[in-house]
Design a protein around this motif. Structure first.
Motif, mmCIF file in Angstrom:
data_model
loop_
_atom_site.group_PDB
_atom_site.id
_atom_site.type_symbol
_atom_site.label_atom_id
_atom_site.label_comp_id
_atom_site.label_asym_id
_atom_site.label_seq_id
_atom_site.Cartn_x
_atom_site.Cartn_y
_atom_site.Cartn_z
ATOM 1 N N PRO A 1 1.349 -7.321 -13.039
ATOM 2 C CA PRO A 1 2.270 -6.207 -12.780
ATOM 3 C C PRO A 1 2.821 -6.273 -11.357
ATOM 4 O O PRO A 1 2.113 -6.627 -10.418
ATOM 5 C CB PRO A 1 1.405 -4.973 -12.989
ATOM 6 N N ASP A 2 4.124 -6.001 -11.253
ATOM 7 C CA ASP A 2 4.741 -5.942 -9.932
ATOM 8 C C ASP A 2 4.271 -4.671 -9.236
ATOM 9 O O ASP A 2 4.419 -3.571 -9.800
ATOM 10 C CB ASP A 2 6.277 -5.952 -10.042
ATOM 11 N N VAL A 3 3.730 -4.854 -8.058
ATOM 12 C CA VAL A 3 3.262 -3.701 -7.310
ATOM 13 C C VAL A 3 4.228 -3.490 -6.158
ATOM 14 O O VAL A 3 4.477 -4.393 -5.359
ATOM 15 C CB VAL A 3 1.827 -3.927 -6.765
ATOM 16 N N LYS A 4 4.778 -2.317 -6.110
ATOM 17 C CA LYS A 4 5.747 -1.985 -5.065
ATOM 18 C C LYS A 4 5.214 -0.782 -4.290
ATOM 19 O O LYS A 4 4.847 0.237 -4.876
ATOM 20 C CB LYS A 4 7.099 -1.632 -5.697
ATOM 21 N N ALA A 5 5.115 -0.960 -3.011
ATOM 22 C CA ALA A 5 4.616 0.132 -2.173
ATOM 23 C C ALA A 5 5.677 1.208 -2.028
ATOM 24 O O ALA A 5 6.862 0.926 -1.836
ATOM 25 C CB ALA A 5 4.227 -0.391 -0.792
ATOM 26 N N ILE A 6 5.276 2.421 -2.138
ATOM 27 C CA ILE A 6 6.159 3.575 -2.010
ATOM 28 C C ILE A 6 5.823 4.267 -0.696
ATOM 29 O O ILE A 6 4.669 4.605 -0.438
ATOM 30 C CB ILE A 6 5.984 4.568 -3.170
ATOM 31 N N GLU A 7 6.842 4.450 0.091
ATOM 32 C CA GLU A 7 6.632 5.120 1.379
ATOM 33 C C GLU A 7 6.471 6.615 1.146
ATOM 34 O O GLU A 7 7.190 7.216 0.359
ATOM 35 C CB GLU A 7 7.838 4.868 2.295
ATOM 36 N N ILE A 8 5.506 7.151 1.810
ATOM 37 C CA ILE A 8 5.222 8.565 1.677
ATOM 38 C C ILE A 8 5.940 9.303 2.813
ATOM 39 O O ILE A 8 5.747 8.972 3.982
ATOM 40 C CB ILE A 8 3.705 8.836 1.733
ATOM 41 N N SER A 9 6.768 10.254 2.450
ATOM 42 C CA SER A 9 7.478 11.000 3.476
ATOM 43 C C SER A 9 6.721 12.269 3.839
ATOM 44 O O SER A 9 5.893 12.745 3.081
ATOM 45 C CB SER A 9 8.884 11.366 3.003
ATOM 46 N N GLY A 10 7.050 12.785 4.973
ATOM 47 C CA GLY A 10 6.466 14.070 5.283
ATOM 48 C C GLY A 10 5.921 14.184 6.581
ATOM 49 O O GLY A 10 5.388 14.198 7.463
#
Length: 155
Positions: free
Chosen positions: A146-155
């Protein structure tokens, strides 16, 4: 002859009669015979043992076929992902002067079928025969990681 009268007509034998000398054959009304010849002809089918193991790379089938050569065995794949292994073990010719004391080796046609899983590479199946053992190797489609893509967490 039974000591108990039959309630089912003039036929004097009854499977429920404990004194009846007639044995009950549960297969007598089937379309095949339970004669010894039938047992001999189907014993090859029953005795063809096949192991199926799955490795990370392939599905591997091994069939014990002693006394057969590769010309007497067929390996086929049907469109609906079914692997079929078949062949025939011939009956040894009898000589008039020979006296047989025991016949235990099976002869006749055999057929085994296996539904292959979705991850089988149907166009890359290989078969080999060595020392009476048929090995069929069915490579597997590599499982996609599976392609793992990091998601940036905002806040």
């Amino acid at each position: 002859m039974s000591l108990i009268p039959s309630f089912f007509g003039s036929h004097r034998s009854n499977i429920l009669d404990p004194f009846s000398l007639e044995s009950w054959d549960p297969l007598k009304d089937f379309p095949f015979s339970s004669e010894p010849q039938f047992a001999r002809e189907t014993s090859a089918l029953v005795n063809t043992r096949v192991d199926w193991k799955e490795t990370p790379e392939a599905h591997v089938f091994k069939a014990d076929l002693p006394g057969l050569n590769k010309e007497e065995v067929k390996v086929e794949v049907e469109d609906d992902r079914v692997l079929q292994i078949s062949g025939e073990r011939k009956v040894e010719k009898e000589e008039k002067k020979d006296t047989w004391h025991r016949v235990e080796r099976s002869s006749g046609k055999f057929l085994r079928r296996f539904r292959l899983p979705e991850n089988a590479k149907m166009d890359q199946i290989k078969a080999a025969m060595e020392n009476g053992v048929l090995t069929v190797t069915v490579p597997k489609v590599e499982a996609k990681k599976p392609d793992v893509k990091a998601i940036e967490i905002s806040g």
